[in-house]
Design an enzyme around this catalytic site. Structure first.
Site, short mmCIF file in Angstrom:
data_model
loop_
_atom_site.label_atom_id
_atom_site.label_comp_id
_atom_site.label_asym_id
_atom_site.label_seq_id
_atom_site.Cartn_x
_atom_site.Cartn_y
_atom_site.Cartn_z
N ASP A 80 0.92 -1.21 -0.01
CA ASP A 80 0.05 -0.23 0.00
C ASP A 80 1.08 1.29 0.02
O ASP A 80 2.03 0.93 0.47
CB ASP A 80 -0.99 -0.07 1.16
N ASP A 131 -0.08 4.98 0.91
CA ASP A 131 -0.34 6.14 1.84
C ASP A 131 -0.27 5.49 3.13
O ASP A 131 -1.22 4.39 3.69
CB ASP A 131 -1.66 6.81 1.89
MG LIG Z 1 -2.94 3.25 3.40
#
Ligand SMILES: [Mg+2]
Length: 167
Positions: free
Chosen positions: A10, A12
């Site tokens: 992922d 962020d």
């Molecule tokens: Mg995230």
């Protein structure tokens, strides 16, 4: 290319701080140990992929081109640290988007596994040893739906977290 295990990351909250729809390189804050973590995965023979929901596009917060611009910037900064992301995948959609062009229940939007599935289709990924790292339950749900192990990153140093996964 010989099949290799892959790390699905992922973006962020894992590679860069989740400051709320980050999109401007000037405002990006890297997670501690992020370049070192990616470099270690490269060294250990993993394919390294980013899979990121970018509903900020659907919400009209920034144009989709800005996502690519940020990813090119991240790739350049990582390259300076000897680290490489093999592919960035993003989903700009949201089912309740204010922008009609991006209003869609998309198979690629996590917790759906579409981004992971597309990478598994397009790259020579060896499932054994592959895993995902995310900071939200929806990341882990996407991994589960793609039948891959998922690890919840609680913050801190990403390189230390990955060292533990690979130990
Ligand atoms: Mg995230």
């Amino acid at each position: 290319m010989t099949p290799r295990p892959a790390a699905f990351l992922d973006r962020d909250g894992v590679l860069i701080e989740d400051t709320g729809y980050p999109h401007d390189p000037a405002a990006v804050r890297w997670i501690a140990g992020a370049p070192e973590a990616v470099a270690r995965l490269n060294r250990d023979g993993f394919l390294v992929f980013v899979v990121t929901n970018q509903s900020g596009v659907a919400r009209g917060l920034y144009p989709e081109a800005q996502v690519g611009a940020l990813h090119r910037w991240m790739a350049a900064r990582l390259a300076e640290a000897g680290a490489r992301i093999d592919a960035f995948e993003h989903c700009p959609h949201h089912p309740d988007a204010p922008l009609p062009a991006y209003r869609r229940a998309c198979r690629r939007r996590k917790p759906e596994p579409g981004m992971i599935e597309d990478l598994l289709r397009d790259w020579p990924v060896e499932r054994a040893g592959s895993f995902l790292i995310g900071d939200k339950p929806s990341d882990l749900a996407a991994a589960r739906a793609a039948r891959l192990p998922g690890h919840l990153f609680p913050g801190g140093d990403l390189a230390a977290f990955i060292d533990e996964i690979l130990a």
